[in-house]
Design a protein around this motif. Structure first.
Motif, short mmCIF file in Angstrom:
data_model
loop_
_atom_site.label_atom_id
_atom_site.label_comp_id
_atom_site.label_asym_id
_atom_site.label_seq_id
_atom_site.Cartn_x
_atom_site.Cartn_y
_atom_site.Cartn_z
N VAL A 270 0.84 -1.21 0.00
CA VAL A 270 0.00 0.00 0.00
C VAL A 270 0.87 1.25 0.00
CG1 VAL A 270 -1.78 1.26 1.25
CG2 VAL A 270 -1.85 -1.25 1.19
N VAL A 271 1.85 1.29 0.89
CA VAL A 271 2.68 2.49 1.02
C VAL A 271 3.48 2.74 -0.25
CG1 VAL A 271 4.61 3.50 2.28
CG2 VAL A 271 2.80 2.30 3.53
N LEU A 272 4.12 1.69 -0.78
CA LEU A 272 4.96 1.87 -1.97
C LEU A 272 4.13 2.25 -3.19
CD1 LEU A 272 7.86 1.72 -2.97
CD2 LEU A 272 7.49 -0.69 -3.53
N THR A 273 2.95 1.69 -3.31
CA THR A 273 2.08 2.04 -4.44
C THR A 273 1.67 3.50 -4.38
OG1 THR A 273 1.23 -0.22 -4.56
CG2 THR A 273 -0.07 1.49 -5.62
N VAL A 274 1.25 3.95 -3.21
CA VAL A 274 0.84 5.35 -3.07
C VAL A 274 2.04 6.28 -3.22
CG1 VAL A 274 -0.17 7.04 -1.49
CG2 VAL A 274 -1.11 4.72 -1.61
N ALA A 275 3.17 5.93 -2.63
CA ALA A 275 4.36 6.78 -2.72
C ALA A 275 4.85 6.90 -4.16
CB ALA A 275 5.46 6.22 -1.82
N GLY A 276 4.85 5.77 -4.90
CA GLY A 276 5.28 5.83 -6.29
C GLY A 276 4.37 6.69 -7.14
N SER A 277 3.08 6.59 -6.89
CA SER A 277 2.13 7.42 -7.64
C SER A 277 2.28 8.89 -7.27
CB SER A 277 0.70 6.95 -7.35
OG SER A 277 0.50 5.62 -7.79
N ALA A 278 2.52 9.17 -5.99
CA ALA A 278 2.73 10.56 -5.57
C ALA A 278 3.97 11.15 -6.22
CB ALA A 278 2.84 10.62 -4.05
N ALA A 279 5.05 10.35 -6.30
CA ALA A 279 6.27 10.84 -6.93
C ALA A 279 6.04 11.13 -8.42
CB ALA A 279 7.39 9.82 -6.75
N ALA B 215 3.13 11.82 -9.90
CA ALA B 215 2.22 12.95 -10.03
C ALA B 215 2.93 14.27 -9.75
CB ALA B 215 1.03 12.79 -9.09
N GLY B 216 3.90 14.23 -8.84
CA GLY B 216 4.63 15.46 -8.53
C GLY B 216 5.67 15.81 -9.57
N ALA B 217 6.12 14.81 -10.34
CA ALA B 217 7.19 15.06 -11.31
C ALA B 217 6.66 15.46 -12.68
CB ALA B 217 8.07 13.81 -11.44
N MET B 218 5.49 14.99 -13.06
CA MET B 218 4.96 15.26 -14.40
C MET B 218 4.31 16.64 -14.45
SD MET B 218 5.88 12.62 -16.01
CE MET B 218 5.04 12.94 -17.56
N GLU B 219 4.41 17.28 -15.61
CA GLU B 219 3.86 18.61 -15.79
C GLU B 219 3.09 18.68 -17.10
OE1 GLU B 219 6.91 21.50 -15.62
OE2 GLU B 219 7.32 21.23 -13.46
N CYS B 220 2.11 19.57 -17.13
CA CYS B 220 1.33 19.84 -18.34
C CYS B 220 1.23 21.36 -18.51
CB CYS B 220 -0.06 19.21 -18.23
SG CYS B 220 -1.06 19.38 -19.73
N PRO B 221 2.24 21.97 -19.12
CA PRO B 221 2.29 23.43 -19.16
C PRO B 221 1.28 24.08 -20.09
CG PRO B 221 4.09 22.49 -20.42
CD PRO B 221 3.40 21.34 -19.76
N SER B 222 0.74 23.30 -21.05
CA SER B 222 -0.18 23.90 -22.02
C SER B 222 -1.27 22.90 -22.37
CB SER B 222 0.59 24.32 -23.29
OG SER B 222 1.20 23.18 -23.89
N ASN C 154 0.35 20.90 -11.18
CA ASN C 154 1.35 20.78 -12.24
C ASN C 154 0.76 21.00 -13.63
OD1 ASN C 154 3.28 20.16 -10.32
ND2 ASN C 154 3.12 17.95 -10.61
N GLY C 155 -0.40 21.62 -13.67
CA GLY C 155 -0.98 21.99 -14.97
C GLY C 155 -2.06 21.06 -15.48
N PHE C 156 -2.35 19.99 -14.75
CA PHE C 156 -3.42 19.08 -15.19
C PHE C 156 -4.76 19.62 -14.67
CE2 PHE C 156 0.42 16.59 -15.30
CZ PHE C 156 0.28 15.80 -16.44
N THR C 157 -5.23 20.64 -15.34
CA THR C 157 -6.43 21.36 -14.91
C THR C 157 -7.52 21.23 -15.98
OG1 THR C 157 -5.62 23.39 -15.92
CG2 THR C 157 -5.04 23.01 -13.60
N PRO C 158 -8.77 21.54 -15.63
CA PRO C 158 -9.84 21.50 -16.64
C PRO C 158 -9.56 22.43 -17.82
CG PRO C 158 -10.78 21.54 -14.43
CD PRO C 158 -9.31 21.75 -14.28
N GLU C 159 -8.87 23.55 -17.56
CA GLU C 159 -8.54 24.47 -18.65
C GLU C 159 -7.62 23.82 -19.67
OE1 GLU C 159 -8.34 25.13 -15.49
OE2 GLU C 159 -10.03 26.53 -15.24
#
Length: 321
Positions: A26-35, A37-44, A130-135
């Protein structure tokens, strides 16, 4: 089967290792997903990222601990010699294997469910920053969305299949190091080898038969027409890897030697052949107990009641810490 399930559950819940591994999944799965999600970006807008797959990235890490859980649970009995007690208490080897595999798959599904839900929650909180917004075309992750629900449910089922695959390999080889190396290599090394192939047709074929690549295709929610394999078809490939190996392990378990079933401590012998085992002891009207030496602080006493036909009529398995 209920007796076998109860015995396997007793063995697993009275050892510290499986509990910590389940928590680690449980911990490793959540931690890996958090890492991720924090590293990926969507600037446009239209950045081409699959937010759901990013949020479930931790499944790729958690599957390693699922494999270790199954390997430790199966091979631990062979390394300590406690398999003799198990076969005396449960002479139907196929039923014992089915109970153990089913229990491990159930635990993997439970831990996977918590890990996947936690991963989606963390990704829902981190991705908008990180830019993953409805816009930008990315609404918040929600299980109410059909593709996201399919990806989450498929990821949980995939972890259950990894547990079944690992249990089958461990039962066949009966060595923890070899079993862990084989399963982890299949899950993590196979995809690396696929990337090293330059021929696109061969690479695509190997990608489609790779248990991790094909199995985790169920996480994809965008660009589905360009995927080498469909979502549920990929999960079927993972099931095809797990099923035959578990059945083959059942065949190996059912054709073991008579010595593997252990000896009757009251002076008789216990012989096992194929899917049927019968116990023959001169103490048929008594309740013999088989005491196994203390292995790592755990003593397991298996008491068997023998009826006049000299077959097991009831079995009691207890653990004394």
């Amino acid at each position: 089967m209920r007796r076998e399930l109860h015995a396997e559950w007793t063995k697993l819940r009275t050892v510290a290792g499986p509990g910590w591994l389940l928590l680690g999944i449980v911990v490793l799965t959540v931690a890996g997903s958090a890492a991720a999600a924090g590293a990926m970006e969507c600037p446009s807008p239209g950045c081409g990222q699959d937010a759901t797959r990013i949020g479930l990235f931790g499944v790729q890490l958690g599957q390693g601990l699922v494999a270790l859980l199954a390997v430790v649970a199966v091979c631990g009995e062979y390394s300590t010699g406690m398999i003799r007690t198990t076969l005396i208490a449960m002479p139907r080897r196929t039923a014992a294997l089915a109970a153990r595999t089913g229990l491990l798959a159930g635990l993997a599904l439970a831990a996977g469910t918590l890990g996947v839900l936690g991963s989606l929650l963390v990704a829902r909180l981190l991705l908008p920053g990180n830019g993953f917004t409805p816009e930008h075309g990315y609404p918040p992750l929600s299980l109410a969305d059909g593709p996201t629900l399919r990806a989450a449910a498929g990821s949980v089922l995939y972890l259950g299949l990894v547990a079944v695959l690992s249990a089958g390999v461990a039962t066949a080889v009966r060595d923890s190091a070899v079993a862990a190396g084989a399963v982890l290599g299949l899950l993590y090394l196979f995809p690396v080898i696929v990337l090293m192939i330059r021929n696109e047709d061969v690479q695509r074929l190997l990608w489609r038969i790779s248990p991790m690549n094909a199995g985790l295709a169920v996480q994809a929610t965008t660009s589905l027409p360009t995927m080498p394999i469909g979502a549920w078809a990929g999960l079927g490939v993972a099931a095809a890897w797990a099923g035959p190996r578990c059945c083959a392990a059942g065949g190996c378990s059912a054709t073991g030697t008579p010595e593997a079933a252990g000896r009757c401590s009251a002076g008789g012998t216990t012989e096992a052949a194929g899917r049927r085992a019968a116990a023959v002891c001169p103490c048929a009207d008594e309740t013999p107990k088989y005491e196994i030496p203390d292995f790592g602080g755990i003593r397991l006493l298996a008491g068997a009641l023998l009826d006049k036909s000299h077959e097991f009529s009831a079995v009691r398995v207890g653990v004394d810490l």
